[in-house]
Write a protein that holds these residues in place. Structure first.
Motif, PDB file in Angstrom:
ATOM      1  N   ILE A  96      23.136 -18.983  35.285  1.00 53.12           N
ATOM      2  CA  ILE A  96      23.828 -18.416  34.871  1.00 53.12           C
ATOM      3  C   ILE A  96      24.766 -16.924  35.300  1.00 53.12           C
ATOM      4  N   LYS A  97      26.001 -16.717  35.602  1.00 52.31           N
ATOM      5  CA  LYS A  97      26.007 -15.615  36.779  1.00 52.31           C
ATOM      6  C   LYS A  97      27.674 -14.613  35.853  1.00 52.31           C
ATOM      7  N   GLN A  98      27.039 -13.451  36.482  1.00 52.88           N
ATOM      8  CA  GLN A  98      28.110 -12.826  35.675  1.00 52.88           C
ATOM      9  C   GLN A  98      28.997 -11.935  36.817  1.00 52.88           C
ATOM     10  N   GLU A  99      30.187 -12.125  36.254  1.00 52.91           N
ATOM     11  CA  GLU A  99      31.034 -11.285  37.617  1.00 52.91           C
ATOM     12  C   GLU A  99      32.560 -10.892  36.778  1.00 52.91           C
ATOM     13  N   LYS A 100      32.938 -10.458  37.916  1.00 53.85           N
ATOM     14  CA  LYS A 100      34.566  -9.736  37.223  1.00 53.85           C
ATOM     15  C   LYS A 100      35.483 -10.569  36.954  1.00 53.85           C
ATOM     16  N   THR A 101      36.326  -9.611  35.659  1.00 49.59           N
ATOM     17  CA  THR A 101      37.155  -9.782  35.025  1.00 49.59           C
ATOM     18  C   THR A 101      38.094 -10.297  35.946  1.00 49.59           C
ATOM     19  N   ASN A 102      38.795 -10.066  37.087  1.00 49.17           N
ATOM     20  CA  ASN A 102      39.403 -10.501  37.920  1.00 49.17           C
ATOM     21  C   ASN A 102      39.591 -11.948  38.928  1.00 49.17           C
ATOM     22  N   THR A 103      38.127 -12.385  38.635  1.00 54.80           N
ATOM     23  CA  THR A 103      38.105 -14.156  39.245  1.00 54.80           C
ATOM     24  C   THR A 103      38.194 -15.064  37.265  1.00 54.80           C
ATOM     25  N   PHE A 104      38.851 -14.269  36.779  1.00 52.49           N
ATOM     26  CA  PHE A 104      38.997 -14.950  35.097  1.00 52.49           C
ATOM     27  C   PHE A 104      40.538 -15.089  35.190  1.00 52.49           C
ATOM     28  N   ASN A 105      40.708 -16.170  34.687  1.00 53.90           N
ATOM     29  CA  ASN A 105      42.256 -16.331  33.606  1.00 53.90           C
ATOM     30  C   ASN A 105      42.194 -15.299  32.778  1.00 53.90           C
ATOM     31  N   GLU A 106      43.117 -15.018  32.674  1.00 52.02           N
ATOM     32  CA  GLU A 106      43.613 -14.033  31.671  1.00 52.02           C
ATOM     33  C   GLU A 106      43.329 -14.394  29.881  1.00 52.02           C
ATOM     34  N   GLY A 107      42.144 -13.748  29.334  1.00 54.23           N
ATOM     35  CA  GLY A 107      42.032 -14.343  27.877  1.00 54.23           C
ATOM     36  C   GLY A 107      40.527 -14.816  28.037  1.00 54.23           C
ATOM     37  N   VAL A 108      39.933 -15.215  29.287  1.00 52.68           N
ATOM     38  CA  VAL A 108      39.014 -16.194  29.509  1.00 52.68           C
ATOM     39  C   VAL A 108      37.200 -15.185  29.317  1.00 52.68           C
ATOM     40  N   GLU A 125      28.202 -20.011  14.274  1.00 52.76           N
ATOM     41  CA  GLU A 125      26.746 -19.728  12.908  1.00 52.76           C
ATOM     42  C   GLU A 125      25.653 -19.730  13.713  1.00 52.76           C
ATOM     43  N   LEU A 126      25.190 -20.456  14.704  1.00 51.85           N
ATOM     44  CA  LEU A 126      24.214 -20.125  15.767  1.00 51.85           C
ATOM     45  C   LEU A 126      23.655 -18.739  16.463  1.00 51.85           C
ATOM     46  N   TYR A 127      24.787 -18.140  16.662  1.00 52.13           N
ATOM     47  CA  TYR A 127      24.544 -16.687  16.975  1.00 52.13           C
ATOM     48  C   TYR A 127      24.105 -16.152  15.647  1.00 52.13           C
ATOM     49  N   GLN A 128      24.842 -16.329  14.830  1.00 50.52           N
ATOM     50  CA  GLN A 128      24.541 -15.610  13.100  1.00 50.52           C
ATOM     51  C   GLN A 128      23.029 -15.982  12.896  1.00 50.52           C
ATOM     52  N   ALA A 129      22.485 -17.363  13.259  1.00 51.38           N
ATOM     53  CA  ALA A 129      21.805 -17.381  12.977  1.00 51.38           C
ATOM     54  C   ALA A 129      20.121 -17.645  13.559  1.00 51.38           C
ATOM     55  N   GLY A 130      20.655 -16.511  14.722  1.00 50.71           N
ATOM     56  CA  GLY A 130      19.650 -15.958  15.647  1.00 50.71           C
ATOM     57  C   GLY A 130      18.629 -16.642  17.353  1.00 50.71           C
ATOM     58  N   PHE A 131      19.894 -17.779  16.954  1.00 52.72           N
ATOM     59  CA  PHE A 131      20.565 -18.906  18.146  1.00 52.72           C
ATOM     60  C   PHE A 131      20.237 -17.605  19.328  1.00 52.72           C
ATOM     61  N   ARG A 132      19.392 -18.377  20.889  1.00 58.83           N
ATOM     62  CA  ARG A 132      19.846 -17.578  22.246  1.00 58.83           C
ATOM     63  C   ARG A 132      19.609 -18.750  22.807  1.00 58.83           C
ATOM     64  N   VAL A 133      20.613 -19.256  23.970  1.00 61.30           N
ATOM     65  CA  VAL A 133      20.291 -19.957  25.399  1.00 61.30           C
ATOM     66  C   VAL A 133      19.294 -19.682  25.982  1.00 61.30           C
ATOM     67  N   PRO A 134      18.082 -20.921  26.197  1.00 58.55           N
ATOM     68  CA  PRO A 134      16.902 -20.538  26.771  1.00 58.55           C
ATOM     69  C   PRO A 134      17.331 -20.268  27.991  1.00 58.55           C
ATOM     70  N   THR A 135      16.423 -19.200  28.396  1.00 62.04           N
ATOM     71  CA  THR A 135      17.142 -18.403  29.887  1.00 62.04           C
ATOM     72  C   THR A 135      15.464 -18.073  30.627  1.00 62.04           C
ATOM     73  N   TYR A 136      15.446 -18.902  32.046  1.00 61.75           N
ATOM     74  CA  TYR A 136      14.165 -18.622  32.944  1.00 61.75           C
ATOM     75  C   TYR A 136      14.982 -17.506  34.653  1.00 61.75           C
ATOM     76  N   GLU A 137      13.953 -17.196  34.935  1.00 62.13           N
ATOM     77  CA  GLU A 137      14.543 -16.814  36.925  1.00 62.13           C
ATOM     78  C   GLU A 137      14.327 -17.599  36.966  1.00 62.13           C
ATOM     79  N   MET A 176      19.607 -15.693  37.230  1.00 62.78           N
ATOM     80  CA  MET A 176      19.125 -16.658  35.908  1.00 62.78           C
ATOM     81  C   MET A 176      19.189 -17.981  35.181  1.00 62.78           C
ATOM     82  N   LYS A 177      19.191 -18.474  34.910  1.00 64.16           N
ATOM     83  CA  LYS A 177      19.477 -20.439  34.980  1.00 64.16           C
ATOM     84  C   LYS A 177      18.999 -20.150  33.189  1.00 64.16           C
ATOM     85  N   THR A 178      19.136 -21.543  32.654  1.00 63.09           N
ATOM     86  CA  THR A 178      19.013 -22.054  31.562  1.00 63.09           C
ATOM     87  C   THR A 178      19.715 -23.687  31.906  1.00 63.09           C
ATOM     88  N   MET A 179      18.420 -24.869  31.403  1.00 56.36           N
ATOM     89  CA  MET A 179      18.417 -26.238  31.285  1.00 56.36           C
ATOM     90  C   MET A 179      19.301 -27.074  30.291  1.00 56.36           C
TER      91      MET A 179
END
Length: 92
Positions: free
Chosen positions: A12-24, A80-92, A1-4
């Motif tokens: 946009i990548k989804q990764e396992k927890t152990n690749t992030f610093n604590e709390g990130v 505020e953006l999330y609550q207003a319904g905004f989502r980041v535009p993505t494409y494949e 998945m990508k965005t501009m």
């Protein structure tokens, strides 16, 4: 998945927890043109984290580095953006 962001494609990548610093939950790399998000987060939280990282990208790529480093500002805008319904535009 990508965005501009400012005309630049970001992977946009989804990764396992152990690749992030604590709390990130996610991070953006302007150098690598990618956004990484923890894969085990709920869809709703992933959407929220993506907005957060997207905002960092917009601000940094336009020279607003001080504003981008202000996590309180980024979180306020994200909420505020999330609550207003905004989502980041993505494409494949």
């Amino acid at each position: 998945m990508k965005t501009m962001i400012c005309g630049v494609p970001f992977v946009i990548k989804q990764e396992k927890t152990n690749t992030f610093n604590e709390g990130v939950l996610g991070e953006i790399s302007l150098k690598e043109s990618e956004i990484r998000i923890k894969e085990e987060l709920s869809k709703e939280l992933q959407d929220s984290v993506l907005i957060h990282e997207y905002l960092h990208g917009i601000l940094d790529m336009n020279g607003y580095h001080n504003e981008s480093s202000n996590e309180q500002l980024i979180n306020c805008l994200r909420n505020e953006l999330y609550q207003a319904g905004f989502r980041v535009p993505t494409y494949e």
